[in-house]
Design an enzyme around this catalytic site. Structure first.
Site, PDB file in Angstrom:
ATOM      1  N   GLY A 184      10.938 -29.313  51.171  1.00 43.66           N
ATOM      2  CA  GLY A 184      11.864 -30.477  52.122  1.00 43.66           C
ATOM      3  C   GLY A 184      12.890 -29.303  52.542  1.00 43.66           C
ATOM      4  CE  LYS A 185      17.227 -25.231  49.931  1.00 44.38           C
ATOM      5  NZ  LYS A 185      17.731 -23.798  49.032  1.00 44.38           N
ATOM      6  CG  ASP A 218      22.163 -21.030  46.594  1.00 43.09           C
ATOM      7  OD1 ASP A 218      20.954 -21.187  46.204  1.00 43.09           O
ATOM      8  OD2 ASP A 218      23.329 -21.493  46.220  1.00 43.09           O
ATOM      9  CB  SER A 219      22.170 -26.228  49.938  1.00 46.98           C
ATOM     10  OG  SER A 219      20.825 -26.162  49.649  1.00 46.98           O
ATOM     11  CG  PHE A 241      14.948 -32.129  50.510  1.00 48.03           C
ATOM     12  CD1 PHE A 241      15.392 -31.372  49.624  1.00 48.03           C
ATOM     13  CD2 PHE A 241      15.084 -32.205  51.724  1.00 48.03           C
ATOM     14  CE1 PHE A 241      16.327 -30.426  49.982  1.00 48.03           C
ATOM     15  CE2 PHE A 241      16.261 -31.044  52.290  1.00 48.03           C
ATOM     16  CZ  PHE A 241      17.144 -30.334  51.349  1.00 48.03           C
ATOM     17  CG  HIS A 259      24.513 -29.332  53.744  1.00 49.98           C
ATOM     18  ND1 HIS A 259      23.823 -30.764  54.291  1.00 49.98           N
ATOM     19  CD2 HIS A 259      23.763 -29.120  52.967  1.00 49.98           C
ATOM     20  CE1 HIS A 259      22.693 -30.989  53.657  1.00 49.98           C
ATOM     21  NE2 HIS A 259      22.428 -29.768  52.650  1.00 49.98           N
TER      22      HIS A 259
HETATM   23  O1  LIG Z   1      16.292 -21.823  46.194  1.00 54.41           O
HETATM   24  P1  LIG Z   1      15.093 -22.284  47.047  1.00 54.41           P
HETATM   25  O2  LIG Z   1      13.649 -21.929  46.681  1.00 54.41           O
HETATM   26  O3  LIG Z   1      15.350 -22.021  48.454  1.00 54.41           O
HETATM   27  O4  LIG Z   1      15.166 -24.072  46.847  1.00 54.41           O
HETATM   28  P2  LIG Z   1      15.987 -24.747  45.533  1.00 54.41           P
HETATM   29  O5  LIG Z   1      15.759 -26.270  45.877  1.00 54.41           O
HETATM   30  O6  LIG Z   1      15.843 -24.228  44.269  1.00 54.41           O
HETATM   31  O7  LIG Z   1      17.310 -24.713  46.483  1.00 54.41           O
HETATM   32  P3  LIG Z   1      18.774 -24.416  45.875  1.00 54.41           P
HETATM   33  O8  LIG Z   1      18.724 -23.204  44.599  1.00 54.41           O
HETATM   34  O9  LIG Z   1      19.687 -23.908  47.166  1.00 54.41           O
HETATM   35  O10 LIG Z   1      19.284 -25.862  45.226  1.00 54.41           O
HETATM   36  C1  LIG Z   1      19.686 -26.575  46.111  1.00 54.41           C
HETATM   37  C2  LIG Z   1      19.727 -28.216  45.358  1.00 54.41           C
HETATM   38  O11 LIG Z   1      20.235 -28.906  46.226  1.00 54.41           O
HETATM   39  C3  LIG Z   1      19.637 -30.012  46.770  1.00 54.41           C
HETATM   40  N1  LIG Z   1      19.988 -30.121  47.984  1.00 54.41           N
HETATM   41  C4  LIG Z   1      20.383 -29.219  49.051  1.00 54.41           C
HETATM   42  N2  LIG Z   1      20.375 -29.596  50.169  1.00 54.41           N
HETATM   43  C5  LIG Z   1      20.282 -30.742  50.227  1.00 54.41           C
HETATM   44  C6  LIG Z   1      20.044 -31.874  51.208  1.00 54.41           C
HETATM   45  O12 LIG Z   1      19.968 -31.445  52.406  1.00 54.41           O
HETATM   46  N3  LIG Z   1      19.599 -32.966  50.789  1.00 54.41           N
HETATM   47  C7  LIG Z   1      19.438 -33.352  49.480  1.00 54.41           C
HETATM   48  N4  LIG Z   1      19.576 -32.240  48.380  1.00 54.41           N
HETATM   49  C8  LIG Z   1      19.714 -31.291  48.868  1.00 54.41           C
HETATM   50  C9  LIG Z   1      18.356 -29.627  46.578  1.00 54.41           C
HETATM   51  O13 LIG Z   1      17.406 -30.748  46.407  1.00 54.41           O
HETATM   52  C10 LIG Z   1      18.478 -28.661  45.187  1.00 54.41           C
HETATM   53  O14 LIG Z   1      18.214 -29.488  44.093  1.00 54.41           O
HETATM   54 MG   LIG Z   2      16.809 -22.181  44.147  1.00 58.08          MG
END
Ligand SMILES: O=P(O)(O)OP(=O)(O)OP(=O)(O)OC[C@H]1O[C@@H](n2cnc3c(O)ncnc32)[C@H](O)[C@@H]1O
Ligand SMILES: [Mg+2]
Length: 214
Positions: free
Chosen positions: A17-18, A74-75, A163, A199
């Site tokens: 999704g990201k 990282d979010s 997502f 964001h």
């Molecule tokens: O680390 P990568 O591989 O990039 O992928 P990840 O999903 O593990 O990403 P993070 O470690 O940054 O965790 C971010 C979490 O926050 C959620 N999140 C971040 N941005 C979001 C958005 O725009 N909408 C909904 N959920 C979001 C996302 O689903 C993850 O569970």
């Molecule tokens: Mg991650």
């Protein structure tokens, strides 16, 4: 601030999704981007305690593995009534024992925690989504960009777009959730535009202005 001269970079993420959102944002700027997932790079352990630290770990790992600049994100969702949780642990809250992710369960966990705190009125459910983008080069240089969007956690979840936690996040000034918005509405930004909504788009706007002059 270092400018990005290459037109090829790695999107240092394994979240589909990201990656889709970053591709949407980067596409109009003329970039070709492969993701760490496409390249079968191992997911580095996110051992940091801040978004900045984890974004740096992910971007450096991909930049060094690919020999190309890499952009990570990282979010997470920061909920005031929960003392900032799930925050940097937002992905962990979705993890099942077998390592797979379940966001319906994660959104329920947030709701349960809010109920336990007695946070049932809209004003007590303020939150923000945070995104820290890190652009890293193979030589170890990094640039960081942070974007935040204020809003509220709503219940029940609404919408099927986006997502992760999108169906429970309603940004300030809107009566629909990110899950009810098209990708374009959620970004709320195009190159050259003054405002952005999500964001990630807000962090991306800073990245584009700083490193690309867009
Ligand atoms: O680390 P990568 O591989 O990039 O992928 P990840 O999903 O593990 O990403 P993070 O470690 O940054 O965790 C971010 C979490 O926050 C959620 N999140 C971040 N941005 C979001 C958005 O725009 N909408 C909904 N959920 C979001 C996302 O689903 C993850 O569970
Ligand atoms: Mg991650």
């Amino acid at each position: 601030m270092r400018k990005l001269l290459d037109k090829t970079l790695v999107v240092a993420s394994h979240n589909a999704g990201k990656i889709r959102e970053i591709r949407d944002l980067i596409g109009p700027l003329g970039f070709a981007a492969k993701s760490a997932a496409d390249l079968n790079f191992v997911e580095p352990e996110e051992t940091g305690t801040t978004f900045e630290e984890n974004a740096t770990i992910k971007a450096l790992a991909s930049a060094k593995a690919a020999g190309l600049p890499a952009l990570s994100d990282d979010s997470g969702l920061v909920v005031d009534a929960l003392g900032g949780a799930p925050g940097v642990y937002t992905a962990n809250w979705a993890e099942r024992e077998d390592g797979s992710r379940d966001f319906a369960m994660a959104m329920e966990k947030v709701e349960k925690a809010l109920k336990e705190k007695g946070a049932t009125t809209p004003d007590s459910r303020t939150a923000r989504f945070v995104s820290v983008l890190c652009l890293a080069w193979p030589d170890g240089h990094v640039e960081l960009f942070r974007g935040e969007v204020e809003g509220k956690v709503v219940w029940p979840p609404r919408g099927t777009s986006g997502f992760g936690y999108d169906p429970v996040f309603q940004p300030e000034g809107y009566d629909i959730t990110f899950g009810e918005m098209s990708a374009e509405e959620k970004h709320g930004w195009k190159p050259g535009e003054a405002k952005a909504l999500s964001h990630r788009a807000r962090a991306f706007k800073l990245f584009a202005e700083t490193c690309l002059g867009a």
